[in-house]
Scaffold this active site. Structure first.
Site, mmCIF file in Angstrom:
data_model
loop_
_atom_site.group_PDB
_atom_site.id
_atom_site.type_symbol
_atom_site.label_atom_id
_atom_site.label_comp_id
_atom_site.label_asym_id
_atom_site.label_seq_id
_atom_site.Cartn_x
_atom_site.Cartn_y
_atom_site.Cartn_z
ATOM 1 N N LYS A 106 49.165 42.463 43.699
ATOM 2 C CA LYS A 106 48.787 43.329 42.518
ATOM 3 C C LYS A 106 50.318 43.821 42.035
ATOM 4 O O LYS A 106 50.660 43.738 40.712
ATOM 5 C CB LYS A 106 48.056 44.579 42.804
ATOM 6 C CG LYS A 106 47.920 45.728 41.721
ATOM 7 C CD LYS A 106 47.796 47.225 42.327
ATOM 8 C CE LYS A 106 49.067 47.552 42.458
ATOM 9 N NZ LYS A 106 48.939 49.241 42.820
ATOM 10 N N ASP A 125 43.780 47.023 40.239
ATOM 11 C CA ASP A 125 43.909 48.103 41.226
ATOM 12 C C ASP A 125 42.712 48.755 41.293
ATOM 13 O O ASP A 125 41.697 48.079 40.989
ATOM 14 C CB ASP A 125 44.966 49.088 40.677
ATOM 15 C CG ASP A 125 44.519 49.647 39.265
ATOM 16 O OD1 ASP A 125 43.447 49.296 38.773
ATOM 17 O OD2 ASP A 125 45.171 50.597 38.615
#
Length: 217
Positions: A121, A139
């Site tokens: 991420k 996320d």
């Protein structure tokens, strides 16, 4: 899951709600962004920005972070969750950046994820925001929203969510869509009290329709 066509229709509506969605972490360069994203794990962007306001004045280069003890750096980020582990990772990351990348943040995914504290991420955020590479970073907001809307499946892993979005959303829209899904999840389709009653996506959202029925019961 809903179709690619319906996915685009939903994202178009989100686009009208948050046309100016962008990264809210304050930074001046790829290095500061990497540090900020690392600090943001299990923490709000607002808190990170409050901490980095002073942090980025004190530490401007990787060498600056290595010029102090780990305990001093811990104290500088103490208000952020997991501050001890994050301080350790920041200093290790800075050492790697100096030793392996001539003191600059690398602009490719494999090199980024090789740095301490940088997962998929974080790497995707840095690539999209700092280097303009089309990416979708998943996320908690992106994962929650896409599963509620039926764009992805509830049983999907984070990686599966990312891959599904990459298939359903045109590549040129990846980075913008990532930010817009975050804004939608952060300010509208929130974890505890989503604003289903005023949501323009309600007619296509089975999760929202279920919530509204429970409210009316």
């Amino acid at each position: 899951m809903i179709s690619r066509k319906k996915t685009i229709e939903m994202i178009d509506k989100i686009d009208t709600m948050f046309p100016d969605a962008e990264c809210e972490l304050v930074h001046d360069n790829p290095f500061e962004l990497t540090i900020a994203v690392l600090l943001s794990a299990q923490c709000t962007d607002n808190l990170v920005n409050r901490v980095t306001k002073d942090l980025f004045k004190k530490y401007r280069t990787p060498e600056d972070y290595l010029s102090v003890s780990q305990s001093e750096l811990e104290n500088d980020i103490r208000s952020i969750g997991l501050f001890r582990n994050k301080a350790k990772n920041i200093q290790k990351l800075c050492g790697d950046v100096i030793d392996r990348f001539d003191g600059t943040i690398p602009g490719n995914h494999d090199d980024l994820v090789s740095l301490a504290g940088v997962g998929r991420k974080t790497a995707n955020v840095v690539l999209a925001v700092a280097f303009g590479v089309p990416r979708i970073a998943v996320d908690t907001h992106v994962e929650r929203v896409t599963k509620r809307l039926g764009i992805t499946r509830y049983k999907d892993s984070v990686l599966e969510v990312e891959k599904t979005l990459m298939l359903k959303v045109p590549e040129e829209r990846w980075s913008k869509t990532h930010h817009q899904l975050i804004f939608f999840g952060r300010y509208h389709c929130t974890a505890r009290s989503p604003k289903c009653e005023t949501c323009p996506l309600l007619e296509d959202c089975r999760e929202g329709q279920k919530r509204m029925k429970r409210k009316d019961a």
